[in-house]
Every structure is written in structure tokens, then in C-alpha cells.
Design a protein around this motif. Sequence first.
Motif, PDB file in Angstrom:
ATOM      1  N   ASP A 121      -0.419   4.772   4.256  1.00  0.00           N
ATOM      2  CA  ASP A 121      -1.147   3.739   5.009  1.00  0.00           C
ATOM      3  C   ASP A 121      -0.327   3.242   6.209  1.00  0.00           C
ATOM      4  N   PRO A 133      -0.597  -1.534   8.533  1.00  0.00           N
ATOM      5  CA  PRO A 133      -2.020  -1.446   8.847  1.00  0.00           C
ATOM      6  C   PRO A 133      -2.693  -2.813   8.817  1.00  0.00           C
ATOM      7  N   GLY A 173       0.836  -1.192   0.000  1.00  0.00           N
ATOM      8  CA  GLY A 173       0.000   0.000   0.000  1.00  0.00           C
ATOM      9  C   GLY A 173       0.868   1.237   0.000  1.00  0.00           C
TER      10      GLY A 173
END
Length: 467
Positions: free
Chosen positions: A229, A241, A225
Amino acid sequence: MQSPVIVIDNLQFVRLSLETGLDTTQIMAYDGVLIDSNDAPFVQNSILSIRRHHQPEVYLKPIFLCQNHPSAFIHIHALSDGQYIHDKDNTLVASKTRKIFQKTLELSESKPNSAYGAAIKKALDYMYCRENRILQPILDPFSIIGYSFPEMSVSFETHEEAQILDALDWAEKNELIWPDFQEKIYVCNQCSGGFLSYREVCPHCQSSHTYGEDLVHHFPCAYIGPISDFTNEKHEGLHCPKCNKGVHHIGVDYDKPSVLYHCNNCDTKFQDLYVKAKCLNCKNDVEVQYLQSRTINTYKLTSKGRHAITKGFELQNHTTDAHFIERDLISEDTFISLLNQDCKRSQIEERSIGLMAISINNHQAIAKEMGNYRFKKLVLELYDIIANELNPLEYLYLEQGHTFYFNQYLGIEDSFISIQSSFQERLNQLIIHNHSGISVSMNYQNISLNECKDGREALNKLKTQLN
Ligand SMILES: [Zn+2]
Ligand SMILES: [Zn+2]
Ligand SMILES: [Zn+2]
């Protein structure tokens, strides 16, 4: 006003200054010119006016400067012959002036018979009289392509440097000069301007209002990501995350495989930006792959070139030159009068003579996409393909740079079909090799001349068929 005359070693020089002004016609009567001014624009303009003059007795005249000038005025230094500041310069000025004069006597008066002949001849003559064998490009912010060749620039307007490159290509093809690679540059595909503003833009909406973020790949859980993030208020540094672990060492527990871009204008995410170049001259905005590339060379005079300067130009005709002007293009009127003959002949002799048309439907879109310069070259390649298929009784007319008309003597149907297919095949090759990504839509039409009372009617009928 009478210009003051200075005698140096029995040679007569006219001294130009802001007070005397410049009168190029009187220069012919003197052995050389002294420019005595610290006003650089005046000095540059005086030099250019002399060098731009059409008579060799003026433009080849030795010019010496009586004051120092900043090197920013490139034409001052490139197109003058030295300084005359101190008395000790006397000997050098006199001997250089005599030498240049001696060399002018060796020049041939013949000019090569080409659109660029006069400009090339002028530059070569100038170089020859100075015993200068190298034509050197210099960086020039006032030139539309960013470079100028001072000896050549004098024959062109300031915005015409791109034509200078064409002229030099021509001289190179005729082996008058020999290129030594300096730089490959990219210029606008519409106006050949070299001042381009490059921007990274969104592939969807073309806005340059974008930002990029590193993509992070967390090895333990395979999450990928954007780096944002991986940051939050609760943890210092990067934090995954997905698996909720700290992310610490690049190459050990994570890496950054690429960059993710986001467009602030249309709110899309994408991995590759487009690079576009906007021309500061004509405002044309194209993807960089469609820019026109040109080579900037330093040129050396060849022995053939030196021979041509003193003994005259004997050039072979190069049909491959990339200029309409080098080909024997016929006008519509000429074409119609030739067709008139064929109409009569087809009725009297009952011969089947055909009139063919090949038109590029989407010529505007192609010219826009690939640029006028490359499109023109493509059309000329197509022109040569057709011209090579024709016999001596057949002739070709190119209308508006995108539609070809020609007559055909042999059994019309068969021959036109075979021309069409060989034309299409070679067209595809050309497109694939040179201009990938552009599809060309062609329109082929033909009529038989014995159905028409004259050439005008035949051409009009065919034009109607095309539409
Ligand atoms: Zn966008
Ligand atoms: Zn993770
Ligand atoms: Zn442009």
C-alpha cells in the motif's frame, strides 16, 4: 568352496572375500573373521549377517578388516573390531581376539524376560566383550528416525528404529543403562518416521501457496497496511496512502509491527501461518504440535547392567511400561470363561455381579489427531486406572485397544457410578495435562450377570448396548 584359513599367533582366522562369499555357520569353528574386500556393501552385509546371527558363538566373533573403507558405511566401523592390513597388526589382532574370547566366558546365559530382552542382552553382551561401556547413537540416513544404535540395530529390521528407542527406554527403566541426553527429535505420530517435510500453510485451506508482506504502521496518521500500500509509481521509496506523506525512518516515523500473509489458493489474508509436517514414509500430514517427541540419548552401562551381563538378569516388573506387551492382557475367550463362572455364581449365590463397559467412542479421530503412539499410551493409562480399582475377583478385558470390559462384585449401581466419576475425573486430568485440545467422548454401559445364561451372552448383550 573351501575358505582360506589364516593362522595368526596360533589363532585360526577365516578370511572372507567376494570369492569365498559368506557362510555364517562355518564361522563358529574359527577364532575370528577377516574380511578381505574393497567392496563396501559386501563387507557391510557380511558384518551384519554375522552380528545378526542368533548364536553368540557367531555374533560375538571378532571381525577385522583387511582393507580401508569409507566412513559412510557406518555399520562397518561400528560393528568390527579393527584392521588387519599390515603384518604389524598381528599382535593387536591376536591379543584383541584372545581378550574378546576370554570375556565371552564370563557371560551369563540368562535373558531378561521381556519383549526386548533378547535384543538388549545381545547388545550388552557385545559391548561387554569389547569392554565398551557406551552405547552411542549415530546419524544414519538409512534409519527411519535418522539415528541408529548399531549394537541394537542388528536385532531389528531397518524400519524398526523407533522400536529400538522403546527397547532402550525399557533397559533404562530397569537400570541396565544410564542415559546421557543427546538430542530431542520429533517424529511422525503415526509411523514414527523421522524424515519430515515442514511447510508453512494457510490456516484456512492448508495450501502452502502463500506469501507474506510486512505490515507498516505510519506514526503521524496511525495508518496500518501492507507494505505494498505504501508504494506507487509516482513516488520513490515508501509513501503513505492515507496522509500522503513520505515514509522515511523505521523507528522514527513508522515501524513494522508484524507480517500479513496472503493465500494464493483461497485468497484469504491472515497473520499466523500453520506449520505442518508431512512424513516422507507414510505421507501423514500433521500440525507440528501433534508430532511425537523422542529423546536420543547416549547410554552408559550401569553397574547393575554389568552385573546382569555376567550374573543374569533379575528385573522387577514395571507395570508403568508403555507397551501392551508388558501387561497381562487377557483374551476375549479367557474373559468369557471367567464370566461363565460369575454368571453361575450370581445365579446360585444370588449375588449381584455386574458387567461393565467403558468405551472410547471417537477413538479413531483421537488416534488420528494425537497419533497412534500417544493414543496407545493414553489407553494404557486408562487401563491402569481401571485395573487399580478392581479387587482380586474382578478382571479387565481390553477389546481392540479402545473398549474396556470388567466385572464388579459390590452393589453394582453405586460402585459403577463411582468408578465412572473417578474415571471421568482422572481422564479429564490426563487429557488436560498431556493431550490438550482433544476431547474424548466416552460411553459407559453395564448389565447384571444374573440376567444372562453365560459369559458369551452377557458380553454380547453389553456390546449391543454400547452400539
Ligand atoms: Zn488458503
Ligand atoms: Zn500516514
Ligand atoms: Zn509417518
